[in-house]
Design an enzyme around this catalytic site. Structure first.
Site, PDB file in Angstrom:
ATOM      1  N   GLN A 168      -8.309  10.421   8.109  1.00 26.63           N
ATOM      2  CA  GLN A 168      -7.027  11.151   8.151  1.00 26.63           C
ATOM      3  C   GLN A 168      -6.843  11.985   6.870  1.00 26.63           C
ATOM      4  O   GLN A 168      -6.407  13.141   6.927  1.00 26.63           O
ATOM      5  CB  GLN A 168      -5.868  10.169   8.298  1.00 26.63           C
ATOM      6  CG  GLN A 168      -4.495  10.819   8.133  1.00 26.63           C
ATOM      7  CD  GLN A 168      -3.370   9.863   8.454  1.00 26.63           C
ATOM      8  OE1 GLN A 168      -3.028   9.692   9.604  1.00 26.63           O
ATOM      9  NE2 GLN A 168      -2.758   9.256   7.440  1.00 26.63           N
ATOM     10  N   GLY A 193       0.832  -1.207   0.000  1.00 24.61           N
ATOM     11  CA  GLY A 193       0.000   0.000   0.000  1.00 24.61           C
ATOM     12  C   GLY A 193       0.865   1.255   0.000  1.00 24.61           C
ATOM     13  O   GLY A 193       0.658   2.184  -0.788  1.00 24.61           O
ATOM     14  N   HIS A 194       1.875   1.283   0.867  1.00 24.59           N
ATOM     15  CA  HIS A 194       2.792   2.441   0.903  1.00 24.59           C
ATOM     16  C   HIS A 194       3.524   2.569  -0.426  1.00 24.59           C
ATOM     17  O   HIS A 194       3.731   3.681  -0.929  1.00 24.59           O
ATOM     18  CB  HIS A 194       3.862   2.254   1.986  1.00 24.59           C
ATOM     19  CG  HIS A 194       3.350   2.275   3.382  1.00 24.59           C
ATOM     20  ND1 HIS A 194       3.361   1.166   4.184  1.00 24.59           N
ATOM     21  CD2 HIS A 194       2.834   3.283   4.127  1.00 24.59           C
ATOM     22  CE1 HIS A 194       2.877   1.480   5.378  1.00 24.59           C
ATOM     23  NE2 HIS A 194       2.544   2.753   5.368  1.00 24.59           N
ATOM     24  N   ARG A 215      -0.358  -3.119  10.525  1.00 26.82           N
ATOM     25  CA  ARG A 215      -0.791  -3.890  11.699  1.00 26.82           C
ATOM     26  C   ARG A 215      -1.176  -5.323  11.333  1.00 26.82           C
ATOM     27  O   ARG A 215      -1.340  -6.153  12.221  1.00 26.82           O
ATOM     28  CB  ARG A 215      -1.983  -3.204  12.364  1.00 26.82           C
ATOM     29  CG  ARG A 215      -1.629  -1.865  12.990  1.00 26.82           C
ATOM     30  CD  ARG A 215      -2.756  -1.407  13.899  1.00 26.82           C
ATOM     31  NE  ARG A 215      -2.290  -0.387  14.807  1.00 26.82           N
ATOM     32  CZ  ARG A 215      -2.426   0.917  14.607  1.00 26.82           C
ATOM     33  NH1 ARG A 215      -3.016   1.345  13.521  1.00 26.82           N
ATOM     34  NH2 ARG A 215      -1.965   1.785  15.478  1.00 26.82           N
TER      35      ARG A 215
HETATM   36  O1  PAF Z   1      -0.722   7.454   8.086  1.00 21.85           O
HETATM   37  C1  PAF Z   1       0.354   7.454   8.735  1.00 21.85           C
HETATM   38  O2  PAF Z   1       1.197   6.572   8.567  1.00 21.85           O
HETATM   39  C2  PAF Z   1       0.596   8.556   9.752  1.00 21.85           C
HETATM   40  O3  PAF Z   1      -0.567   8.907  10.415  1.00 21.85           O
HETATM   41  C3  PAF Z   1       1.287   9.799   9.150  1.00 21.85           C
HETATM   42  C4  PAF Z   1       0.403  10.488   8.148  1.00 21.85           C
HETATM   43  C5  PAF Z   1       2.591   9.384   8.500  1.00 21.85           C
HETATM   44  C6  PAF Z   1       1.591  10.788  10.269  1.00 21.85           C
HETATM   45  O4  PAF Z   1       2.420  10.224  11.230  1.00 21.85           O
END
Ligand code: PAF
Length: 276
Positions: free
Chosen positions: A149, A26-27, A183
């Site tokens: 977020q 995903g990242h 996680r």
């Molecule tokens: O989504 C995340 O991994 C965190 O909340 C972020 C945006 C890097 C802030 O620490």
């Protein structure tokens, strides 16, 4: 690819992918989106910083997976130019009070993240503001898996009149449908099967004609022993308020549940029946 700890060594401008490490596919999809946005001119910076101020549970902070060498290797393979891995003292210099930006309304919508993790978004807004100040991005990429977020960061940027462009990256799923998350490694085989109820609850919501019916359908699917539902709701996609014009709504179904103490999130679009 370089690993930078001193913000003084960062480039003037960049496209930023803020992360807390423990990178997964995903990242890496966010890094590819950043690479496309940056083209050949701008560097792509991936920040890796496990931000203590967004954890309200010390055990969760402690248990958060960390493996910088592996993360750096993955970033290099995926086309990032720099990994920015600051220590806590760089982000929050001792003796200097780090300002906390005003929390946008979307961060404290009742019944969502703030209910189970009070203070979480204050920490996210604080660290995002700091990372933007240190990295000076022209654009930053955030994943849709953390839908609330994403809306909080968009609202923050708007309120601060920041010029940083916020780019959303679609959710990447495991083969079985589970939304990718750092996680997930903490889930046993049995937990994995239970965790799939989150994705299935979103599918059930799609077929409902009203948000109320959608929420009932979600709860019915999530009624599995060992799945501790935090919320399962359908809201306005941007402000995350309850939906008004439900038949023509462009909403979002959002679910959060704990499985063996692992807090999992997922979400999907919810479109009102008149415009499906
Ligand atoms: O989504 C995340 O991994 C965190 O909340 C972020 C945006 C890097 C802030 O620490």
């Amino acid at each position: 690819m370089r690993v930078v700890r001193d913000p003084g060594l960062l480039p003037e401008r960049c496209v930023l992918v803020p992360t807390m490490g423990a990178l997964h596919a995903g990242h890496l999809s966010l890094v590819r989106i950043a690479r496309d946005r940056a083209g050949g001119n701008l560097p792509v910076v991936v920040s890796i910083f496990v931000n203590p101020t967004q954890f309200n549970d010390a055990r969760d902070l402690e248990a958060y997976p960390r493996d910088l060498d592996r993360d750096v290797h993955l970033c290099a393979q995926t086309g990032a130019d720099i990994v920015f891995a600051p220590d806590v003292e760089t982000v929050y210099p001792p003796g200097v009070k780090t300002p906390s930006p005003k929390l946008p309304a979307v961060a404290v919508q009742p019944g969502l993240e703030d209910a189970g993790r009070p203070g979480h978004f204050a920490g996210v807004c604080q660290v995002v503001t700091r990372l933007f100040a240190l990295c000076r991005p022209v654009a930053a990429v955030f994943g849709e898996k953390d839908w609330q977020q994403l809306q909080v960061v968009r609202a923050l940027v708007q309120a601060e009149r920041s010029s940083v462009q916020i780019i959303a990256g679609p959710i990447v799923r495991e083969r079985d449908g589970l939304a990718m998350s750092s996680r997930n490694v903490r889930l046993s085989g049995d937990d994995r099967i239970k965790a799939l109820s989150l994705r299935r609850s979103l599918d059930a919501a799609q077929r409902a004609s009203t948000p109320e019916q959608a929420e009932q359908a979600m709860h019915a699917v999530l009624d599995v022993p060992g799945v501790d539902v935090q919320y399962a709701v359908v809201r306005d996609a941007e402000r995350l308020e309850p939906l008004r014009d439900t038949r023509r709504a462009v909403g979002r179904a959002l679910v959060c549940a704990c499985v063996s103490g692992v807090r999992l999130l997922d979400n999907d679009a919810w479109i009102g029946p008149d415009i499906r």
